[in-house]
Design a protein around this motif. Structure first.
Motif, PDB file in Angstrom:
ATOM      1  N   UNK A 134       0.829  -1.209   0.000  1.00 10.21           N
ATOM      2  CA  UNK A 134       0.000   0.000   0.000  1.00 10.21           C
ATOM      3  C   UNK A 134       0.864   1.261   0.000  1.00 10.21           C
ATOM      4  N   UNK A 135       2.079   1.139   0.505  1.00 14.25           N
ATOM      5  CA  UNK A 135       2.963   2.296   0.554  1.00 14.25           C
ATOM      6  C   UNK A 135       3.422   2.769  -0.806  1.00 14.25           C
ATOM      7  N   UNK A 136       3.527   1.854  -1.795  1.00 15.55           N
ATOM      8  CA  UNK A 136       3.978   2.290  -3.123  1.00 15.55           C
ATOM      9  C   UNK A 136       2.976   1.978  -4.235  1.00 15.55           C
ATOM     10  N   UNK A 137       1.865   1.367  -3.915  1.00 19.54           N
ATOM     11  CA  UNK A 137       0.876   0.999  -4.940  1.00 19.54           C
ATOM     12  C   UNK A 137       0.455   2.205  -5.769  1.00 19.54           C
ATOM     13  N   UNK A 138       0.204   3.335  -5.142  1.00 15.23           N
ATOM     14  CA  UNK A 138      -0.281   4.538  -5.833  1.00 15.23           C
ATOM     15  C   UNK A 138       0.770   5.139  -6.754  1.00 15.23           C
ATOM     16  N   UNK A 139       2.042   4.760  -6.572  1.00  7.77           N
ATOM     17  CA  UNK A 139       3.115   5.317  -7.400  1.00  7.77           C
ATOM     18  C   UNK A 139       3.137   4.715  -8.802  1.00  7.77           C
ATOM     19  N   UNK A 140       2.602   3.494  -8.954  1.00 13.30           N
ATOM     20  CA  UNK A 140       2.635   2.834 -10.246  1.00 13.30           C
ATOM     21  C   UNK A 140       3.968   2.202 -10.582  1.00 13.30           C
ATOM     22  N   UNK A 141       4.861   2.171  -9.628  1.00 13.08           N
ATOM     23  CA  UNK A 141       6.167   1.552  -9.871  1.00 13.08           C
ATOM     24  C   UNK A 141       6.867   1.307  -8.538  1.00 13.08           C
ATOM     25  N   UNK A 142       7.851   0.418  -8.567  1.00 13.43           N
ATOM     26  CA  UNK A 142       8.723   0.210  -7.409  1.00 13.43           C
ATOM     27  C   UNK A 142       9.972  -0.519  -7.856  1.00 13.43           C
ATOM     28  N   UNK A 143      11.016  -0.379  -7.075  1.00 11.29           N
ATOM     29  CA  UNK A 143      12.192  -1.245  -7.257  1.00 11.29           C
ATOM     30  C   UNK A 143      11.970  -2.390  -6.285  1.00 11.29           C
ATOM     31  N   UNK A 144      11.532  -3.522  -6.807  1.00 11.44           N
ATOM     32  CA  UNK A 144      10.986  -4.595  -5.987  1.00 11.44           C
ATOM     33  C   UNK A 144      11.965  -5.119  -4.947  1.00 11.44           C
ATOM     34  N   UNK A 145      13.226  -5.268  -5.316  1.00 11.17           N
ATOM     35  CA  UNK A 145      14.195  -5.858  -4.393  1.00 11.17           C
ATOM     36  C   UNK A 145      14.366  -4.964  -3.170  1.00 11.17           C
ATOM     37  N   UNK A 146      14.633  -3.682  -3.391  1.00 13.18           N
ATOM     38  CA  UNK A 146      14.882  -2.775  -2.278  1.00 13.18           C
ATOM     39  C   UNK A 146      13.643  -2.363  -1.516  1.00 13.18           C
ATOM     40  N   UNK A 147      12.490  -2.273  -2.226  1.00 18.11           N
ATOM     41  CA  UNK A 147      11.281  -1.765  -1.588  1.00 18.11           C
ATOM     42  C   UNK A 147      10.366  -2.854  -1.027  1.00 18.11           C
ATOM     43  N   UNK A 148      10.603  -4.106  -1.424  1.00 21.09           N
ATOM     44  CA  UNK A 148       9.766  -5.171  -0.870  1.00 21.09           C
ATOM     45  C   UNK A 148      10.582  -6.386  -0.442  1.00 21.09           C
ATOM     46  N   UNK A 149      11.325  -6.989  -1.371  1.00 21.26           N
ATOM     47  CA  UNK A 149      11.997  -8.268  -1.090  1.00 21.26           C
ATOM     48  C   UNK A 149      12.965  -8.178   0.081  1.00 21.26           C
ATOM     49  N   UNK A 150      13.661  -7.060   0.208  1.00 21.38           N
ATOM     50  CA  UNK A 150      14.607  -6.903   1.312  1.00 21.38           C
ATOM     51  C   UNK A 150      13.955  -6.292   2.553  1.00 21.38           C
ATOM     52  N   UNK A 151      12.660  -6.070   2.509  1.00 21.84           N
ATOM     53  CA  UNK A 151      11.936  -5.578   3.674  1.00 21.84           C
ATOM     54  C   UNK A 151      11.183  -6.699   4.385  1.00 21.84           C
ATOM     55  N   UNK A 152      10.314  -7.393   3.638  1.00 23.69           N
ATOM     56  CA  UNK A 152       9.393  -8.338   4.271  1.00 23.69           C
ATOM     57  C   UNK A 152      10.095  -9.422   5.085  1.00 23.69           C
ATOM     58  N   UNK A 153      10.864 -10.323   4.469  1.00 22.35           N
ATOM     59  CA  UNK A 153      11.438 -11.416   5.267  1.00 22.35           C
ATOM     60  C   UNK A 153      12.478 -10.943   6.270  1.00 22.35           C
TER      61      UNK A 153
END
Length: 403
Positions: A134-153
């Motif tokens: 939800x934090x980046x959904x409205x942006x229409x883009x993300x750098x998945x590794x830095x913004x999600x993959x390295x956050x969640x686990x």
């Protein structure tokens, strides 16, 4: 990087020699697993030998991958890399201990990752997944590794071991260098930093213990004695490397596949009941770990004379991508029966102790991401790359979607 190339020993037939360097081989696009498989299958025989990295054997079938990982009488975990650069470090406990010496240390880790504990952590993973998306959904883009993959686990791991959230970026960068740094010096320096950080936390918890896993380890006794610092350093290093790297790396392969296969995305969006099986199928198709074992005593495998002290490379993709075990193994089929019968999490007594938690975190990603961002793609003009040593990862993955 090719290291310590060796002349072919007398016990290695010329037709079993392959010019393969685990740390430097051609990868087509993001197809790390397929590229490795194609190289191995282009050579005859179920066992190959390469002169690179000191010279070592390679097993290339599901049957032999399983055998080497489970046969503790003939194959030791004392050395788990085909290069010798980690020989002066404390052993990664319990991974580099053979039975029965590994059992007491493994039990310490299992207590923190029991089904009950994973159930609670799974709900935390769901909450965090939603928050991140939800934090980046409205942006229409993300750098998945830095913004999600390295956050969640990693955030979940930091909670398990009681480490401050603000240390995550620093530890993530150090772990990446320790696993895949350009030089041996850089990798060893990073590993040293992780060990120093971990042992400083052990000292803190010995003075002021909490309910976290590091406190449990710091206070634990094996054979009636506190774990000595040398052994504890190796245990802490393994804990940090595993918690900071492996699930994050797997998430990258999940995301790149779904970003490039809209029909598979739609299938899961329309049939969310398939997600549990899809999770197992993606684990089968995209293993990231390349394991190794040391031969304990002379034996014959597939007609090849293994000598005591020889190293054997055990590529887990060759299990999940074995066509004798799985029909059309390169295809991803979310309706496949029993895709989870693979060695993606290792095998035998050293099967990954965190596999249940990893599966849960990966499932949370699939469930919550596809609810919120059902259609997405790799950003045009970007070229994601795979970086690998003993564990493969996608270093950057720019995703885009319509807002």
């Amino acid at each position: 990087m090719t290291t310590n190339a060796l002349e072919r020993p007398a016990n290695v037939p010329a037709d079993r020699v392959i010019d393969f360097d685990l740390y430097s081989f051609p990868v087509e696009g993001l197809e790390y697993q397929r590229s490795m498989r194609d190289i191995f299958l282009s050579h005859p025989g179920d066992v190959l030998w390469t002169p690179h990295n000191g010279g070592h054997w390679i097993v290339k079938t599901s049957e032999l991958v399983g055998k080497v990982l489970s046969d503790n009488d003939h194959f030791s975990s004392r050395r788990i890399m085909v290069s010798a650069e980690d020989s002066d470090r404390p052993p990664l406990v319990p991974l580099q201990l053979d039975p029965p010496h590994h059992a007491a240390y493994r039990q310490l880790l299992q207590q923190a990752l029991s089904p009950k504990a994973v159930g609670k952590l799974g709900e935390r993973a769901r909450e965090l997944s939603i928050e991140l998306i939800e934090g980046f959904k409205k942006d229409g883009h993300c750098e998945f590794i830095g913004q999600f993959a390295q956050h969640l686990p990693i955030a979940i791991f930091m909670e398990i071991v009681g480490l401050p959230a603000e240390d995550r970026p620093l530890l993530t960068d150090i772990a990446e260098t320790a696993m895949r740094g350009e030089t041996e010096e850089a990798r060893n320096d990073a590993a040293g930093k992780l060990m120093a950080y971990g042992m400083a936390k052990v000292a803190e918890r010995r003075a002021n213990p909490g309910n976290d896993l590091i406190s449990t380890i710091a206070k634990a006794e094996v054979d009636g004695k506190l774990i000595d610092d040398f052994t504890l350093t190796g245990l802490i290093l393994l804990l940090l490397l595993g918690g900071l790297d492996t699930v994050a790396s797997t998430l990258g392969f999940y995301a790149q596949f779904l970003a490039t296969h809209p029909e598979h995305r739609r299938q899961l969006v329309e049939h969310p009941d398939l997600i549990a099986n899809a999770n197992e199928e993606l684990l089968r198709r995209f293993p990231i770990a390349i394991l190794a074992r040391e031969v304990k005593a002379d034996l014959v495998v597939d007609g090849m004379a293994f000598k005591a002290g020889d190293m054997v490379l055990v590529p887990t993709p060759m299990d999940g991508l074995d066509e004798d075990k799985f029909h059309e193994p390169l295809s991803v089929d979310f309706n496949r029966e029993k895709p989870g019968a693979n060695t993606t999490f290792g095998g035998g007594v050293h099967r990954c102790v965190g596999s249940m938690l990893a599966r849960t975190e990966l499932r949370m990603f699939l469930e919550e991401w596809l609810k919120r961002i059902p259609d997405f793609a790799i950003k045009p003009g970007t070229s994601p790359k795979v970086s690998a040593r003993s564990v493969a990862t996608i270093t950057s993955l720019e995703l885009v979607w319509a807002v």
